[in-house]
Design a protein around this motif. Structure first.
Motif, PDB file in Angstrom:
ATOM      1  N   LYS A 102     -78.833 -29.433 -70.256  1.00 23.56           N
ATOM      2  CA  LYS A 102     -78.688 -29.820 -68.851  1.00 23.56           C
ATOM      3  C   LYS A 102     -79.497 -28.830 -68.015  1.00 23.56           C
ATOM      4  O   LYS A 102     -78.968 -27.943 -67.355  1.00 23.56           O
ATOM      5  CB  LYS A 102     -77.208 -29.803 -68.458  1.00 23.56           C
ATOM      6  CG  LYS A 102     -76.947 -30.308 -67.047  1.00 23.56           C
ATOM      7  CD  LYS A 102     -75.471 -30.174 -66.683  1.00 23.56           C
ATOM      8  CE  LYS A 102     -75.260 -30.519 -65.219  1.00 23.56           C
ATOM      9  NZ  LYS A 102     -73.858 -30.387 -64.793  1.00 23.56           N
ATOM     10  N   ILE A 131     -75.339 -27.108 -74.133  1.00 26.97           N
ATOM     11  CA  ILE A 131     -74.667 -27.539 -72.903  1.00 26.97           C
ATOM     12  C   ILE A 131     -75.304 -28.841 -72.439  1.00 26.97           C
ATOM     13  O   ILE A 131     -76.496 -28.882 -72.111  1.00 26.97           O
ATOM     14  CB  ILE A 131     -74.760 -26.460 -71.816  1.00 26.97           C
ATOM     15  CG1 ILE A 131     -74.057 -25.178 -72.295  1.00 26.97           C
ATOM     16  CG2 ILE A 131     -74.122 -26.959 -70.514  1.00 26.97           C
ATOM     17  CD1 ILE A 131     -74.230 -23.993 -71.376  1.00 26.97           C
ATOM     18  N   SER A 185     -79.049 -27.368 -64.417  1.00 27.82           N
ATOM     19  CA  SER A 185     -77.963 -26.423 -64.105  1.00 27.82           C
ATOM     20  C   SER A 185     -78.472 -24.981 -64.182  1.00 27.82           C
ATOM     21  O   SER A 185     -77.674 -24.046 -64.230  1.00 27.82           O
ATOM     22  CB  SER A 185     -76.786 -26.612 -65.059  1.00 27.82           C
ATOM     23  OG  SER A 185     -77.159 -26.323 -66.401  1.00 27.82           O
ATOM     24  N   ASP A 228     -70.406 -31.143 -69.945  1.00 28.98           N
ATOM     25  CA  ASP A 228     -69.904 -30.910 -68.592  1.00 28.98           C
ATOM     26  C   ASP A 228     -69.459 -32.258 -68.033  1.00 28.98           C
ATOM     27  O   ASP A 228     -70.245 -33.024 -67.498  1.00 28.98           O
ATOM     28  CB  ASP A 228     -71.010 -30.296 -67.727  1.00 28.98           C
ATOM     29  CG  ASP A 228     -70.577 -30.060 -66.297  1.00 28.98           C
ATOM     30  OD1 ASP A 228     -69.371 -30.170 -66.012  1.00 28.98           O
ATOM     31  OD2 ASP A 228     -71.456 -29.774 -65.453  1.00 28.98           O
ATOM     32  N   GLY A 264     -74.993 -32.443 -69.939  1.00 29.06           N
ATOM     33  CA  GLY A 264     -74.379 -33.084 -68.789  1.00 29.06           C
ATOM     34  C   GLY A 264     -73.823 -34.432 -69.196  1.00 29.06           C
ATOM     35  O   GLY A 264     -74.340 -35.068 -70.120  1.00 29.06           O
ATOM     36  N   CYS A 295     -70.997 -26.180 -64.040  1.00 28.03           N
ATOM     37  CA  CYS A 295     -71.452 -25.531 -65.272  1.00 28.03           C
ATOM     38  C   CYS A 295     -71.139 -24.039 -65.319  1.00 28.03           C
ATOM     39  O   CYS A 295     -71.266 -23.412 -66.377  1.00 28.03           O
ATOM     40  CB  CYS A 295     -72.969 -25.713 -65.444  1.00 28.03           C
ATOM     41  SG  CYS A 295     -73.395 -27.133 -66.452  1.00 28.03           S
TER      42      CYS A 295
END
Length: 217
Positions: A48, A123, A51, A154, A125, A27
């Motif tokens: 996420k 963001i 991270s 990601d 995952g 990340c």
């Protein structure tokens, strides 16, 4: 710069036995690209949440956290193990996977109603895509034509219990997002390539956008 950030991340996580180190390493470049392009009116949602170490290293890079503060990660009175509201740039706490895009939709709709131009970066995952709420939110983004939402996945092909394709296959991932009405870019997980993709997507109106950031060692 990526090597310096990775080294700082490993230093930070050594006292906690490398807590979420792999998911944070992948990340780092995503967060660097987003924070370097972020404008004052933009919002960042770290859906996420695990991270968080990567996010803290980026705050350190920006001079918003000291070395001493960085080393308080996961301490009772230190930096939380998942990002929490009150930290720089963070508007929503995370930890329960799958909720970030729903939060982003709400912020994006509010910005539209209030006549604000701020983008909402999310963001995600790739393991997080197991959560059905992500896809409900993806339909909502497209239905409302939320072109101020930019999601970055990601895509490191790993989640907690193993490979993403063995646990719950994601591919063909780009086609799935396209079918949900999103503008899609697939790029290597590289700071400059991510920034270029974001700048390209900024020009597209009428639909939400997603970047699938594929991890390459």
């Amino acid at each position: 710069m990526s090597e310096i950030l990775t080294a700082k991340l490993k230093e930070m996580l050594k006292p906690v036995n490398g807590f979420h180190i792999n998911s944070s390493i992948t990340c780092l470049r995503i967060m660097q690209a987003v924070l370097e392009l972020k404008k004052e009116e933009d919002t960042v949602i770290v859906s996420k949440g695990h991270s968080a170490p990567a996010f803290y290293v980026m705050l350190w890079k920006l001079g918003l956290l000291s070395d001493e503060e960085l080393m308080t990660f996961a301490h009772i009175d230190g930096l939380p193990s998942h990002v929490a509201r009150g930290l720089p740039f963070i508007e929503a706490s995370s930890g329960s996977l799958g909720q970030g895009l729903s939060v982003a939709n709400g912020i994006a709709l509010a910005n539209r109603i209030d006549g604000k131009n701020g983008r909402v970066f999310v963001i995600l995952g790739d393991g997080e895509l197991d959560e059905g709420q992500v896809w409900e939110a993806a339909m909502t983004s497209a239905h409302h034509k939320l072109d101020n939402v930019i999601t970055i996945v990601d895509r490191n092909f790993h989640q907690l219990n193993g490979g993403t394709e063995e646990i719950l296959a994601k591919e063909p991932l780009a086609e799935k997002w396209k079918a949900f009405g999103w503008e899609v870019r697939e790029v290597e997980n590289d700071v400059e390539k991510l920034k270029k993709a974001i700048e390209e997507l900024d020009k597209i109106k009428g639909k939400p956008k997603v970047i699938i950031a594929r991890w390459v060692e």
